[in-house]
Design an enzyme around this catalytic site. Structure first.
Site, short mmCIF file in Angstrom:
data_model
loop_
_atom_site.label_atom_id
_atom_site.label_comp_id
_atom_site.label_asym_id
_atom_site.label_seq_id
_atom_site.Cartn_x
_atom_site.Cartn_y
_atom_site.Cartn_z
CG LEU A 1 -8.30 4.57 -1.51
CD1 LEU A 1 -8.55 5.64 -0.24
CD2 LEU A 1 -9.54 4.46 -2.32
NE ARG B 1 1.38 1.78 -8.00
CZ ARG B 1 2.33 0.91 -7.47
NH1 ARG B 1 3.61 0.75 -7.80
NH2 ARG B 1 1.89 0.05 -6.48
NE ARG C 1 9.39 3.74 4.81
CZ ARG C 1 8.92 3.09 6.05
NH1 ARG C 1 8.27 3.64 6.82
NH2 ARG C 1 9.05 1.87 6.26
CG ASP D 1 4.14 9.70 12.07
OD1 ASP D 1 4.42 10.08 13.32
OD2 ASP D 1 3.95 8.62 11.90
CD GLU E 1 11.38 9.20 9.89
OE1 GLU E 1 11.50 8.06 10.87
OE2 GLU E 1 10.61 9.40 9.22
CG HIS F 1 8.37 7.04 11.51
ND1 HIS F 1 8.98 6.42 10.70
CD2 HIS F 1 7.28 5.90 11.47
CE1 HIS F 1 8.55 5.72 9.86
NE2 HIS F 1 7.29 5.24 10.28
O1 A2R Z 1 -0.82 0.75 -6.83
P1 A2R Z 1 -1.99 1.15 -6.53
O2 A2R Z 1 -2.69 2.07 -7.47
O3 A2R Z 1 -2.93 0.50 -5.48
O4 A2R Z 1 -1.63 2.44 -5.26
C1 A2R Z 1 -0.66 2.25 -4.32
C2 A2R Z 1 -0.06 3.54 -3.75
N1 A2R Z 1 1.17 3.89 -4.63
C3 A2R Z 1 1.31 4.75 -5.46
N2 A2R Z 1 0.62 5.71 -5.77
C4 A2R Z 1 1.11 6.67 -6.58
N3 A2R Z 1 2.40 6.47 -7.14
C5 A2R Z 1 3.22 5.43 -6.91
N4 A2R Z 1 4.54 5.47 -7.14
C6 A2R Z 1 2.66 4.53 -5.93
N5 A2R Z 1 3.25 3.28 -5.53
C7 A2R Z 1 2.46 2.97 -4.43
O5 A2R Z 1 0.11 3.62 -2.42
C8 A2R Z 1 -1.68 1.71 -2.80
O6 A2R Z 1 -2.59 2.52 -2.95
C9 A2R Z 1 -0.87 2.66 -1.79
C10 A2R Z 1 -0.11 1.65 -0.90
O7 A2R Z 1 -1.14 0.63 -0.42
P2 A2R Z 1 -0.68 -0.58 0.48
O8 A2R Z 1 0.43 -1.34 -0.74
O9 A2R Z 1 -1.87 -1.38 0.90
O10 A2R Z 1 -0.07 0.04 1.76
P3 A2R Z 1 -0.14 0.23 3.05
O11 A2R Z 1 -0.35 -0.93 3.94
O12 A2R Z 1 -1.39 1.17 3.15
O13 A2R Z 1 1.10 1.03 3.47
C11 A2R Z 1 1.57 2.30 2.77
C12 A2R Z 1 2.80 3.03 3.50
C13 A2R Z 1 3.82 1.77 3.72
O14 A2R Z 1 4.47 1.26 2.71
C14 A2R Z 1 4.77 2.52 4.62
O15 A2R Z 1 5.56 3.37 4.15
C15 A2R Z 1 3.61 3.57 5.40
O16 A2R Z 1 2.71 3.48 4.68
O17 A2R Z 1 3.53 2.79 6.63
#
Ligand code: A2R
Length: 310
Positions: free
Chosen positions: A149, A172, A229, A253, A258, A276
């Protein structure tokens, strides 16, 4: 003018803007890429994308590298520990793509539940003339579990609510000010939801997080959506479970390798696929490209980076 190595083609106007401010070297066009890197040892700037990224090996060949500006929010293809160790700054393009990715998430969910792609083919093949299309499922009243989220995940949640879905999430950490139910355990969440939407970053901490156990918990009436991803899901296991019916459906997506998508997935009717396209709208790609340029110029002009990662 400062040298800038660009690893892949950018929108034409962006290339023009880059060329007005930097001596641009097109890495993707170089017949001998090693030679290009070796011939530009004073390069301080590199622009890349989330697919090509930047390995430690490339960084090692550019001893004066100061900054990597990435087109895309996911930076898992950039060796961040190596960049940190060298003091190389890295920027990405967050937030400007949230709406586009969230729209596609709901679009894929609608396409899968209402069988829109298949129904379109049904008419094109003339099948409607011989009988009506089978009944489908709707999103209304269903529960969606968002895995991640974050910036994009929150936009998906808002749109899912507009479709009268219940929203829960796993990550997390529990988010203090979000109104949705938090699951500390992903498997527990998967058992309770109809839809599981993955929108977490790539990299070691999320690789294979959605494995056979999670997909089994989601079950024959559950559907998996992935917009982050491909590495998030154990793809081989997913294919087997979709085939056997242990997993109800998938809307994808992103993929493990890919642009290669397993042949078996390409012929399944309980699957919707897109290449994608999360951020791939004209408006959003412009905004992302603009951020790539503005971050480079910020570093060049010695002012704070706009969207730094490290
Ligand atoms: O760290 P938290 O609790 O805020 O959670 C982040 C979550 N996250 C994970 N959840 C479970 N296990 C993990 N190992 C883990 N690592 C990260 O993913 C956070 O809620 C979410 C990522 O959110 P943002 O950093 O705001 O990234 P955004 O801009 O929403 O993009 C997400 C991904 C990109 O990295 C690209 O791969 C794709 O969507 O376009």
């Amino acid at each position: 003018m400062d040298d800038l190595i660009v690893t892949g083609p950018m929108l034409l106007n962006v290339m023009d803007e880059l060329e007005q401010n930097f001596a641009v070297h097109k890495y993707w066009e170089a017949t001998d890429r090693q030679k290009l890197l070796a011939s530009r040892p004073d390069t301080r700037f590199l622009a890349t994308d989330g697919h090509v990224g930047c390995s430690a090996r490339i960084m090692d060949q550019l001893p004066k590298l100061e900054m990597i500006s990435c087109f895309g929010v996911g930076v898992d293809a950039i060796d961040l520990p190596a960049a940190k160790a060298r003091g190389i700054r890295v920027t990405n393009t967050p937030d400007v793509l949230n709406d586009a990715v969230a729209e596609l998430a709901l679009g894929l969910m609608l396409a899968l539940s209402r069988r829109i792609v298949d129904a379109d083919t049904y008419i094109r093949r003339g099948n409607w003339l011989t009988g009506g299309y089978p009944l489908t499922q709707e999103l209304t009243g269903k529960t969606v579990g968002i895995l991640g989220l974050g910036r994009i995940g929150k936009e998906i949640a808002r749109r899912a609510q507009a479709f009268k879905m219940q929203v829960v999430y796993h990550g997390r950490n529990e988010k203090e000010f979000e109104p949705y139910v938090y699951y500390e355990n992903l498997e527990e969440m998967a058992k309770d939801v109809d839809w599981l939407v993955g929108v977490v970053p790539g990299g070691a901490s999320t690789a294979g997080l959605v494995d056979g156990k999670i997909m089994k918990a989601l079950g024959p009436n559950g559907a998996l959506v992935n917009l982050g991803r491909g590495s998030l899901i154990d793809e081989a296991v997913m294919v087997e479970m979709l085939k056997s019916g242990e997993l109800g459906g998938a809307a994808l997506d992103v993929f493990e390798d890919e642009p290669k998508v397993p042949e078996e997935l390409r012929v399944m009717s309980n699957v919707v696929l897109s290449p994608h396209l999360g951020s791939a709208t004209v408006k959003t790609r412009w905004a992302m490209a603009d951020l790539v340029v503005r971050n480079l110029l910020a570093h060049k002009n010695g002012v704070p980076l706009i969207t730094p990662v490290v």
